[in-house]
Design a protein around this motif. Structure first.
Motif, PDB file in Angstrom:
ATOM      1  N   UNK A 192      11.419 -17.456  -6.200  1.00  0.00           N
ATOM      2  CA  UNK A 192      11.018 -16.959  -7.524  1.00  0.00           C
ATOM      3  C   UNK A 192      12.232 -16.555  -8.349  1.00  0.00           C
ATOM      4  N   UNK A 193      13.181 -15.889  -7.729  1.00  0.00           N
ATOM      5  CA  UNK A 193      14.412 -15.511  -8.423  1.00  0.00           C
ATOM      6  C   UNK A 193      15.163 -16.758  -8.880  1.00  0.00           C
ATOM      7  N   UNK A 194      15.169 -17.770  -8.018  1.00  0.00           N
ATOM      8  CA  UNK A 194      15.919 -18.996  -8.299  1.00  0.00           C
ATOM      9  C   UNK A 194      15.380 -19.743  -9.517  1.00  0.00           C
ATOM     10  N   UNK A 195      14.106 -19.536  -9.859  1.00  0.00           N
ATOM     11  CA  UNK A 195      13.542 -20.212 -11.031  1.00  0.00           C
ATOM     12  C   UNK A 195      14.126 -19.676 -12.333  1.00  0.00           C
ATOM     13  N   UNK A 196      14.665 -18.449 -12.283  1.00  0.00           N
ATOM     14  CA  UNK A 196      15.167 -17.829 -13.501  1.00  0.00           C
ATOM     15  C   UNK A 196      14.087 -17.170 -14.332  1.00  0.00           C
ATOM     16  N   UNK A 197      12.868 -17.195 -13.849  1.00  0.00           N
ATOM     17  CA  UNK A 197      11.737 -16.572 -14.540  1.00  0.00           C
ATOM     18  C   UNK A 197      11.610 -15.128 -14.046  1.00  0.00           C
ATOM     19  N   UNK A 198      12.036 -14.175 -14.856  1.00  0.00           N
ATOM     20  CA  UNK A 198      12.066 -12.768 -14.443  1.00  0.00           C
ATOM     21  C   UNK A 198      10.672 -12.254 -14.089  1.00  0.00           C
ATOM     22  N   UNK A 199       9.669 -12.620 -14.895  1.00  0.00           N
ATOM     23  CA  UNK A 199       8.298 -12.151 -14.629  1.00  0.00           C
ATOM     24  C   UNK A 199       7.797 -12.688 -13.290  1.00  0.00           C
ATOM     25  N   UNK A 200       8.115 -13.935 -13.011  1.00  0.00           N
ATOM     26  CA  UNK A 200       7.705 -14.542 -11.738  1.00  0.00           C
ATOM     27  C   UNK A 200       8.379 -13.820 -10.571  1.00  0.00           C
ATOM     28  N   UNK A 201       9.658 -13.485 -10.728  1.00  0.00           N
ATOM     29  CA  UNK A 201      10.397 -12.793  -9.676  1.00  0.00           C
ATOM     30  C   UNK A 201       9.814 -11.404  -9.431  1.00  0.00           C
ATOM     31  N   UNK A 202       9.482 -10.706 -10.517  1.00  0.00           N
ATOM     32  CA  UNK A 202       8.878  -9.371 -10.398  1.00  0.00           C
ATOM     33  C   UNK A 202       7.553  -9.450  -9.651  1.00  0.00           C
ATOM     34  N   UNK A 203       6.723 -10.424 -10.029  1.00  0.00           N
ATOM     35  CA  UNK A 203       5.411 -10.572  -9.400  1.00  0.00           C
ATOM     36  C   UNK A 203       5.542 -10.905  -7.921  1.00  0.00           C
ATOM     37  N   UNK A 204       6.543 -11.715  -7.571  1.00  0.00           N
ATOM     38  CA  UNK A 204       6.751 -12.096  -6.167  1.00  0.00           C
ATOM     39  C   UNK A 204       7.060 -10.867  -5.321  1.00  0.00           C
ATOM     40  N   UNK A 205       7.864  -9.955  -5.858  1.00  0.00           N
ATOM     41  CA  UNK A 205       8.195  -8.733  -5.116  1.00  0.00           C
ATOM     42  C   UNK A 205       6.970  -7.847  -4.979  1.00  0.00           C
ATOM     43  N   UNK A 206       6.215  -7.662  -6.054  1.00  0.00           N
ATOM     44  CA  UNK A 206       5.022  -6.804  -5.990  1.00  0.00           C
ATOM     45  C   UNK A 206       3.986  -7.364  -5.015  1.00  0.00           C
ATOM     46  N   UNK A 207       3.814  -8.682  -5.017  1.00  0.00           N
ATOM     47  CA  UNK A 207       2.888  -9.305  -4.077  1.00  0.00           C
ATOM     48  C   UNK A 207       3.347  -9.093  -2.639  1.00  0.00           C
ATOM     49  N   UNK A 208       4.641  -9.259  -2.411  1.00  0.00           N
ATOM     50  CA  UNK A 208       5.229  -9.078  -1.074  1.00  0.00           C
ATOM     51  C   UNK A 208       5.003  -7.652  -0.577  1.00  0.00           C
ATOM     52  N   UNK A 209       5.291  -6.666  -1.419  1.00  0.00           N
ATOM     53  CA  UNK A 209       5.185  -5.270  -1.006  1.00  0.00           C
ATOM     54  C   UNK A 209       3.738  -4.832  -0.816  1.00  0.00           C
ATOM     55  N   UNK A 210       2.843  -5.318  -1.669  1.00  0.00           N
ATOM     56  CA  UNK A 210       1.425  -4.971  -1.527  1.00  0.00           C
ATOM     57  C   UNK A 210       0.883  -5.496  -0.201  1.00  0.00           C
ATOM     58  N   UNK A 211       1.242  -6.729   0.137  1.00  0.00           N
ATOM     59  CA  UNK A 211       0.787  -7.295   1.414  1.00  0.00           C
ATOM     60  C   UNK A 211       1.375  -6.524   2.595  1.00  0.00           C
ATOM     61  N   UNK A 212       2.673  -6.212   2.512  1.00  0.00           N
ATOM     62  CA  UNK A 212       3.347  -5.523   3.614  1.00  0.00           C
ATOM     63  C   UNK A 212       2.751  -4.144   3.871  1.00  0.00           C
ATOM     64  N   UNK A 213       2.494  -3.388   2.801  1.00  0.00           N
ATOM     65  CA  UNK A 213       1.912  -2.057   2.953  1.00  0.00           C
ATOM     66  C   UNK A 213       0.514  -2.145   3.546  1.00  0.00           C
ATOM     67  N   UNK A 214      -0.298  -3.082   3.041  1.00  0.00           N
ATOM     68  CA  UNK A 214      -1.658  -3.248   3.545  1.00  0.00           C
ATOM     69  C   UNK A 214      -1.651  -3.649   5.022  1.00  0.00           C
ATOM     70  N   UNK A 215      -0.690  -4.465   5.408  1.00  0.00           N
ATOM     71  CA  UNK A 215      -0.569  -4.889   6.793  1.00  0.00           C
ATOM     72  C   UNK A 215      -0.258  -3.718   7.722  1.00  0.00           C
ATOM     73  N   UNK A 216       0.626  -2.839   7.291  1.00  0.00           N
ATOM     74  CA  UNK A 216       1.049  -1.714   8.129  1.00  0.00           C
ATOM     75  C   UNK A 216      -0.047  -0.676   8.313  1.00  0.00           C
ATOM     76  N   UNK A 217      -0.887  -0.498   7.308  1.00  0.00           N
ATOM     77  CA  UNK A 217      -1.906   0.555   7.402  1.00  0.00           C
ATOM     78  C   UNK A 217      -3.276  -0.001   7.799  1.00  0.00           C
ATOM     79  N   UNK A 218      -3.350  -1.309   8.001  1.00  0.00           N
ATOM     80  CA  UNK A 218      -4.641  -1.938   8.338  1.00  0.00           C
ATOM     81  C   UNK A 218      -5.160  -1.383   9.651  1.00  0.00           C
TER      82      UNK A 218
END
Length: 218
Positions: A192-218
């Motif tokens: 996502x960062x490599x595309x140069x699309x800042x919004x896409x890069x931001x969304x990729x991080x938020x998606x990653x962190x939301x999944x990771x947190x949900x996984x840990x507390x599941x």
């Protein structure tokens, strides 16, 4: 002949840091379990340091979020509940999405992308190591993401969470921890960062962190 005061101070600092490192390793590896009381007399004897030096080490670990004050004002190993884990990952998402945005907006992103992909290669190689080694490889990716921005305040803020991040992953158990360290999921951030699309890069991080947190507390 007495040693110069400066050398004595350096020796004391080194001893304190060794104590910090030893205690941090014992906590994040689970050798000192969550809610375990930290008894000064026992720990100072085990580490062969003075109680004053031990107190200095424990103050630093309090600042890192590994130690907290329990009943009757006694220090104990911190226990992370589900809300605290979600809060930690929400702050991580804010910090790391800022980093991803900054990197995506670089006119020449190639060197940063190459460095991030090298950390992913290291994560893949760490797949055969013990859990602690795999966690360190995972943390190095996220630390590098922040470091590459050149924003020292951002990096310092992320590092202040590092002990809590390590604990949240370690105490979730092997199965959940391994899920959080999937290389392909991290590669989505780099792509996502490599595309140069800042919004896409931001969304990729938020998606990653939301999944990771949900996984840990599941």
């Amino acid at each position: 002949m007495a040693q110069p005061a400066a050398l004595l101070g350096l020796e004391k600092t080194s001893l304190r840091q060794q104590a910090v490192d030893a205690l941090r390793r014992a906590i994040t590896s689970g050798q000192l379990a969550p809610r375990s009381p930290l008894v000064e007399t026992e720990l100072s004897e085990m580490l062969q340091i003075s109680r004053g030096t031990l107190r200095e080490a424990m103050r630093q670990l309090q600042q890192e979020g590994l130690i907290t004050v329990g009943a009757r004002g006694r220090l104990i190993v911190r226990h992370l509940d589900d809300k605290e884990i979600r809060d930690i990952f929400a702050v991580r998402a804010a910090l790391e999405s800022l980093a991803a945005r900054e990197l995506a907006q670089l006119p020449d992103r190639a060197p940063a992308i190459a460095t991030l992909r090298a950390t992913l290669d290291a994560m893949a190689r760490a797949g055969n190591e013990n859990l602690e080694g795999r966690i360190e490889a995972d943390l190095e990716f996220h630390r590098t993401l922040c470091r590459l921005t050149g924003n020292e305040t951002l990096l310092h803020s992320w590092i202040s969470l590092e002990g809590s991040i390590r604990m949240s992953i370690m105490f979730a158990g092997l199965g959940k921890a391994v899920g959080n360290m999937d290389v392909d999921r991290h590669n989505e951030i780099v792509d996502a960062i490599d595309t140069g699309d800042a919004d896409h890069a931001i969304q990729a991080v938020h998606t990653h962190m939301a999944w990771a947190a949900a996984n840990l507390v599941a």
